[in-house]
Design a protein around this motif. Structure first.
Motif, PDB file in Angstrom:
ATOM      1  N   THR A  55       0.828  -1.206   0.000  1.00 55.21           N
ATOM      2  CA  THR A  55       0.000   0.000   0.000  1.00 55.21           C
ATOM      3  C   THR A  55       0.860   1.253   0.000  1.00 55.21           C
ATOM      4  O   THR A  55       0.599   2.209  -0.739  1.00 55.21           O
ATOM      5  CB  THR A  55      -0.922   0.006   1.224  1.00 55.21           C
ATOM      6  OG1 THR A  55      -1.678  -1.213   1.255  1.00 55.21           O
ATOM      7  CG2 THR A  55      -1.887   1.180   1.178  1.00 55.21           C
ATOM      8  N   LEU A  56       1.904   1.261   0.825  1.00 53.57           N
ATOM      9  CA  LEU A  56       2.802   2.422   0.866  1.00 53.57           C
ATOM     10  C   LEU A  56       3.468   2.642  -0.486  1.00 53.57           C
ATOM     11  O   LEU A  56       3.551   3.771  -0.988  1.00 53.57           O
ATOM     12  CB  LEU A  56       3.850   2.222   1.956  1.00 53.57           C
ATOM     13  CG  LEU A  56       4.906   3.330   2.060  1.00 53.57           C
ATOM     14  CD1 LEU A  56       4.260   4.645   2.480  1.00 53.57           C
ATOM     15  CD2 LEU A  56       5.997   2.941   3.052  1.00 53.57           C
ATOM     16  N   GLY A  57       3.944   1.561  -1.107  1.00 58.37           N
ATOM     17  CA  GLY A  57       4.584   1.694  -2.406  1.00 58.37           C
ATOM     18  C   GLY A  57       3.622   2.171  -3.481  1.00 58.37           C
ATOM     19  O   GLY A  57       3.985   2.984  -4.336  1.00 58.37           O
ATOM     20  N   ALA A  58       2.377   1.672  -3.442  1.00 60.05           N
ATOM     21  CA  ALA A  58       1.385   2.099  -4.431  1.00 60.05           C
ATOM     22  C   ALA A  58       1.047   3.576  -4.273  1.00 60.05           C
ATOM     23  O   ALA A  58       0.934   4.313  -5.266  1.00 60.05           O
ATOM     24  CB  ALA A  58       0.123   1.244  -4.298  1.00 60.05           C
ATOM     25  N   VAL A  59       0.885   4.023  -3.035  1.00 58.38           N
ATOM     26  CA  VAL A  59       0.607   5.442  -2.799  1.00 58.38           C
ATOM     27  C   VAL A  59       1.771   6.304  -3.279  1.00 58.38           C
ATOM     28  O   VAL A  59       1.578   7.343  -3.928  1.00 58.38           O
ATOM     29  CB  VAL A  59       0.335   5.690  -1.302  1.00 58.38           C
ATOM     30  CG1 VAL A  59       0.262   7.179  -1.005  1.00 58.38           C
ATOM     31  CG2 VAL A  59      -0.966   5.018  -0.887  1.00 58.38           C
ATOM     32  N   CYS A 258       8.356  -7.492  -5.444  1.00 57.68           N
ATOM     33  CA  CYS A 258       7.217  -7.313  -6.348  1.00 57.68           C
ATOM     34  C   CYS A 258       7.369  -6.023  -7.147  1.00 57.68           C
ATOM     35  O   CYS A 258       7.161  -6.012  -8.373  1.00 57.68           O
ATOM     36  CB  CYS A 258       5.914  -7.300  -5.549  1.00 57.68           C
ATOM     37  SG  CYS A 258       5.408  -8.909  -4.921  1.00 57.68           S
ATOM     38  N   PHE A 259       7.734  -4.930  -6.488  1.00 60.55           N
ATOM     39  CA  PHE A 259       7.924  -3.663  -7.201  1.00 60.55           C
ATOM     40  C   PHE A 259       9.116  -3.751  -8.157  1.00 60.55           C
ATOM     41  O   PHE A 259       9.062  -3.226  -9.279  1.00 60.55           O
ATOM     42  CB  PHE A 259       8.125  -2.523  -6.209  1.00 60.55           C
ATOM     43  CG  PHE A 259       6.870  -2.086  -5.522  1.00 60.55           C
ATOM     44  CD1 PHE A 259       5.874  -1.433  -6.220  1.00 60.55           C
ATOM     45  CD2 PHE A 259       6.676  -2.335  -4.176  1.00 60.55           C
ATOM     46  CE1 PHE A 259       4.705  -1.029  -5.590  1.00 60.55           C
ATOM     47  CE2 PHE A 259       5.509  -1.932  -3.535  1.00 60.55           C
ATOM     48  CZ  PHE A 259       4.524  -1.277  -4.249  1.00 60.55           C
ATOM     49  N   ALA A 260      10.191  -4.402  -7.721  1.00 64.36           N
ATOM     50  CA  ALA A 260      11.353  -4.547  -8.596  1.00 64.36           C
ATOM     51  C   ALA A 260      11.021  -5.392  -9.820  1.00 64.36           C
ATOM     52  O   ALA A 260      11.429  -5.075 -10.943  1.00 64.36           O
ATOM     53  CB  ALA A 260      12.516  -5.155  -7.817  1.00 64.36           C
ATOM     54  N   TYR A 289      14.056   5.487  -4.171  1.00 64.32           N
ATOM     55  CA  TYR A 289      14.732   5.100  -2.927  1.00 64.32           C
ATOM     56  C   TYR A 289      13.906   5.450  -1.698  1.00 64.32           C
ATOM     57  O   TYR A 289      13.968   4.760  -0.671  1.00 64.32           O
ATOM     58  CB  TYR A 289      16.108   5.755  -2.856  1.00 64.32           C
ATOM     59  CG  TYR A 289      16.090   7.228  -2.542  1.00 64.32           C
ATOM     60  CD1 TYR A 289      16.251   7.683  -1.227  1.00 64.32           C
ATOM     61  CD2 TYR A 289      15.909   8.175  -3.543  1.00 64.32           C
ATOM     62  CE1 TYR A 289      16.238   9.030  -0.930  1.00 64.32           C
ATOM     63  CE2 TYR A 289      15.894   9.531  -3.247  1.00 64.32           C
ATOM     64  CZ  TYR A 289      16.061   9.953  -1.950  1.00 64.32           C
ATOM     65  OH  TYR A 289      16.030  11.299  -1.655  1.00 64.32           O
ATOM     66  N   MET A 290      13.072   6.527  -1.797  1.00 65.82           N
ATOM     67  CA  MET A 290      12.251   6.882  -0.653  1.00 65.82           C
ATOM     68  C   MET A 290      11.191   5.816  -0.387  1.00 65.82           C
ATOM     69  O   MET A 290      10.816   5.570   0.765  1.00 65.82           O
ATOM     70  CB  MET A 290      11.589   8.241  -0.890  1.00 65.82           C
ATOM     71  CG  MET A 290      12.546   9.423  -0.812  1.00 65.82           C
ATOM     72  SD  MET A 290      13.401   9.509   0.779  1.00 65.82           S
ATOM     73  CE  MET A 290      12.020   9.741   1.890  1.00 65.82           C
ATOM     74  N   GLY A 291      10.698   5.182  -1.457  1.00 62.60           N
ATOM     75  CA  GLY A 291       9.743   4.090  -1.265  1.00 62.60           C
ATOM     76  C   GLY A 291      10.357   2.921  -0.532  1.00 62.60           C
ATOM     77  O   GLY A 291       9.741   2.338   0.380  1.00 62.60           O
ATOM     78  N   GLY A 294      10.739   3.802   3.005  1.00 63.26           N
ATOM     79  CA  GLY A 294       9.457   3.638   3.692  1.00 63.26           C
ATOM     80  C   GLY A 294       9.174   2.190   4.033  1.00 63.26           C
ATOM     81  O   GLY A 294       8.651   1.882   5.117  1.00 63.26           O
ATOM     82  N   ILE A 295       9.501   1.269   3.123  1.00 64.07           N
ATOM     83  CA  ILE A 295       9.317  -0.166   3.406  1.00 64.07           C
ATOM     84  C   ILE A 295      10.183  -0.583   4.596  1.00 64.07           C
ATOM     85  O   ILE A 295       9.729  -1.317   5.495  1.00 64.07           O
ATOM     86  CB  ILE A 295       9.657  -0.994   2.159  1.00 64.07           C
ATOM     87  CG1 ILE A 295       8.590  -0.778   1.074  1.00 64.07           C
ATOM     88  CG2 ILE A 295       9.758  -2.476   2.495  1.00 64.07           C
ATOM     89  CD1 ILE A 295       8.887  -1.491  -0.229  1.00 64.07           C
ATOM     90  N   ALA A 296      11.435  -0.130   4.615  1.00 64.27           N
ATOM     91  CA  ALA A 296      12.306  -0.454   5.752  1.00 64.27           C
ATOM     92  C   ALA A 296      11.760   0.137   7.053  1.00 64.27           C
ATOM     93  O   ALA A 296      11.826  -0.495   8.118  1.00 64.27           O
ATOM     94  CB  ALA A 296      13.720   0.060   5.479  1.00 64.27           C
ATOM     95  N   ALA A 297      11.193   1.352   6.974  1.00 64.55           N
ATOM     96  CA  ALA A 297      10.623   1.971   8.169  1.00 64.55           C
ATOM     97  C   ALA A 297       9.435   1.175   8.690  1.00 64.55           C
ATOM     98  O   ALA A 297       9.270   1.004   9.911  1.00 64.55           O
ATOM     99  CB  ALA A 297      10.210   3.414   7.862  1.00 64.55           C
ATOM    100  N   ILE A 298       8.587   0.683   7.785  1.00 61.74           N
ATOM    101  CA  ILE A 298       7.445  -0.130   8.214  1.00 61.74           C
ATOM    102  C   ILE A 298       7.931  -1.408   8.886  1.00 61.74           C
ATOM    103  O   ILE A 298       7.369  -1.850   9.905  1.00 61.74           O
ATOM    104  CB  ILE A 298       6.546  -0.445   7.007  1.00 61.74           C
ATOM    105  CG1 ILE A 298       5.756   0.801   6.607  1.00 61.74           C
ATOM    106  CG2 ILE A 298       5.567  -1.587   7.320  1.00 61.74           C
ATOM    107  CD1 ILE A 298       4.804   0.588   5.458  1.00 61.74           C
ATOM    108  N   MET A 299       8.962  -2.029   8.365  1.00 61.44           N
ATOM    109  CA  MET A 299       9.510  -3.236   8.978  1.00 61.44           C
ATOM    110  C   MET A 299       9.986  -2.953  10.403  1.00 61.44           C
ATOM    111  O   MET A 299       9.738  -3.738  11.328  1.00 61.44           O
ATOM    112  CB  MET A 299      10.647  -3.783   8.119  1.00 61.44           C
ATOM    113  CG  MET A 299      10.204  -4.272   6.745  1.00 61.44           C
ATOM    114  SD  MET A 299      11.564  -4.451   5.561  1.00 61.44           S
ATOM    115  CE  MET A 299      12.692  -5.503   6.448  1.00 61.44           C
ATOM    116  N   ILE A 300      10.670  -1.830  10.589  1.00 62.49           N
ATOM    117  CA  ILE A 300      11.167  -1.481  11.923  1.00 62.49           C
ATOM    118  C   ILE A 300      10.012  -1.189  12.876  1.00 62.49           C
ATOM    119  O   ILE A 300      10.023  -1.617  14.036  1.00 62.49           O
ATOM    120  CB  ILE A 300      12.115  -0.273  11.827  1.00 62.49           C
ATOM    121  CG1 ILE A 300      13.369  -0.648  11.022  1.00 62.49           C
ATOM    122  CG2 ILE A 300      12.512   0.222  13.216  1.00 62.49           C
ATOM    123  CD1 ILE A 300      14.291   0.519  10.754  1.00 62.49           C
ATOM    124  N   VAL A 301       9.006  -0.471  12.383  1.00 64.32           N
ATOM    125  CA  VAL A 301       7.857  -0.144  13.231  1.00 64.32           C
ATOM    126  C   VAL A 301       7.134  -1.416  13.666  1.00 64.32           C
ATOM    127  O   VAL A 301       6.719  -1.555  14.832  1.00 64.32           O
ATOM    128  CB  VAL A 301       6.897   0.800  12.484  1.00 64.32           C
ATOM    129  CG1 VAL A 301       5.579   0.934  13.226  1.00 64.32           C
ATOM    130  CG2 VAL A 301       7.535   2.177  12.325  1.00 64.32           C
TER     131      VAL A 301
END
Length: 336
Positions: A55-59, A258-260, A289-291, A294-301
């Motif tokens: 969802t984050l990547g799509a947004v 999936c995005f790659a 790279y910001m996407g 964001g994925i790494a940030a979600i993993m940490i959260v």
């Protein structure tokens, strides 16, 4: 007469007998992985992390595409000249371009030739068009400075006086609509992300509590033998931190792949109908790279959330155990 056995080596007087070296047995973990089942929780965390990262990547992708569209429309204006029997179209196109370039804020002007115009109409009118036989307007594209745009009202008035068949389209209406669409899309995507993340939070909380409730006896035994609440909580916290890191890492990595893969497919299938339609609707399947940050940030959260939930649940469980021990009536009720 028998002889006493002769020692092969005399031992010094007062020497202590040798002892066999002690073997230290490896201690088992306080929170056994066989007792605290982490596979189900790891799978739940992986699924929710995958959905949240998607969802984050799509947004991010839709927002970047909308900004790209807005930038492309904002830096160009179009002069449309309708055909007329008494009009020299080629001269009118050149005059319109030269007149537009006299205004401050314009940088470049290009006349769309007949071949390019025919290609624009091919999806609707087919190939082999003869524009001389059709009343098709011709276009002049003017590139402008986005930071210092020209006076569109004055340019429109000057074009109307010099070439009555000319019409200036500054794309302001399309830009406003695109800005509204981009904001709406970003708002909807953010709402979906909040819902997915909220579902992930609740799922992790309930899954962690459910797993810990089935192992309450471990907490009780450790606390009864004198282990402090912070020590017991730290042991469970380490265990669930490993589970959450594995689950969030698997989900986030799968979303990034999936995005790659989508971006690789798009780059390998350029100039095909499928790729052109996908690009027109969604833009490029790259999140930048910001996407990925964001994925790494979600993993940490997710990892921190699971760890804090486990610690809070353990502290709450130990508090309830202490309350039961301090109240004899509650002890009887708990035993019954």
């Amino acid at each position: 007469m028998s002889e006493a056995p002769i020692a092969s080596k005399a031992e010094p007087t007062g020497a202590q007998p040798r002892r066999a070296p002690l073997k230290v047995r490896a201690t088992a973990p306080i929170v056994p992985s066989t007792n605290v089942s982490g596979n189900a929780l790891m799978l739940v965390i992986a699924i929710m992390a995958f959905l949240a990262c998607l969802t984050l990547g799509a947004v991010s992708m839709v927002h970047a595409t909308a900004q790209s569209w807005q930038s492309q429309i904002s830096r160009e204006i179009t002069i449309q000249i309708k055909p007329d029997e008494n009009l020299d179209m080629e001269k009118a196109l050149a005059d319109a371009r030269d007149l537009a370039l006299t205004f401050d804020g314009t940088t470049e002007g290009n006349i769309v030739d007949k071949e390019a115009t025919a290609r624009l109409l091919e999806p609707w009118l087919g190939e082999g068009l003869d524009l001389d036989e059709l009343p098709v307007p011709r276009l002049v594209i003017i590139t402008i400075d986005e930071q210092n745009p020209p006076d569109f009202a004055a340019m429109r008035s000057a074009l109307a006086k010099a070439i009555p068949q000319a019409y200036l389209d500054d794309h302001r209406t399309w830009v406003d609509r695109l800005v509204a669409m981009a904001r709406t899309t970003a708002l909807i995507g953010t709402g979906v992300l909040v819902l997915v993340f909220s579902a992930m939070v609740l799922t992790v909380v309930f899954a962690t509590r459910g797993t810990l409730s089935g192992n309450r006896h471990i907490v009780e035994v450790l606390h009864f033998v004198g282990a402090e609440a912070s020590f017991v909580a730290s042991e469970f916290q380490k265990h669930f931190l490993k589970i959450s890191l594995k689950g969030a890492g698997a989900g986030g990595l799968l979303a990034a792949l999936c995005f790659a893969a989508a971006g690789f497919w798009q780059s390998r299938s350029l100039a095909t109908p499928e790729s052109d339609q996908a690009t027109a609707l969604f833009g490029t399947f790259t999140i930048g790279y910001m996407g990925y940050v964001g994925i790494a940030a979600i993993m940490i959260v997710i990892a921190l959330l699971t760890t804090l939930t486990a610690r809070f649940t353990i502290m709450r469980t130990i508090y309830e155990i202490d309350q039961i021990r301090s109240d004899p009536a509650r002890i009887d009720t708990h035993q019954n």
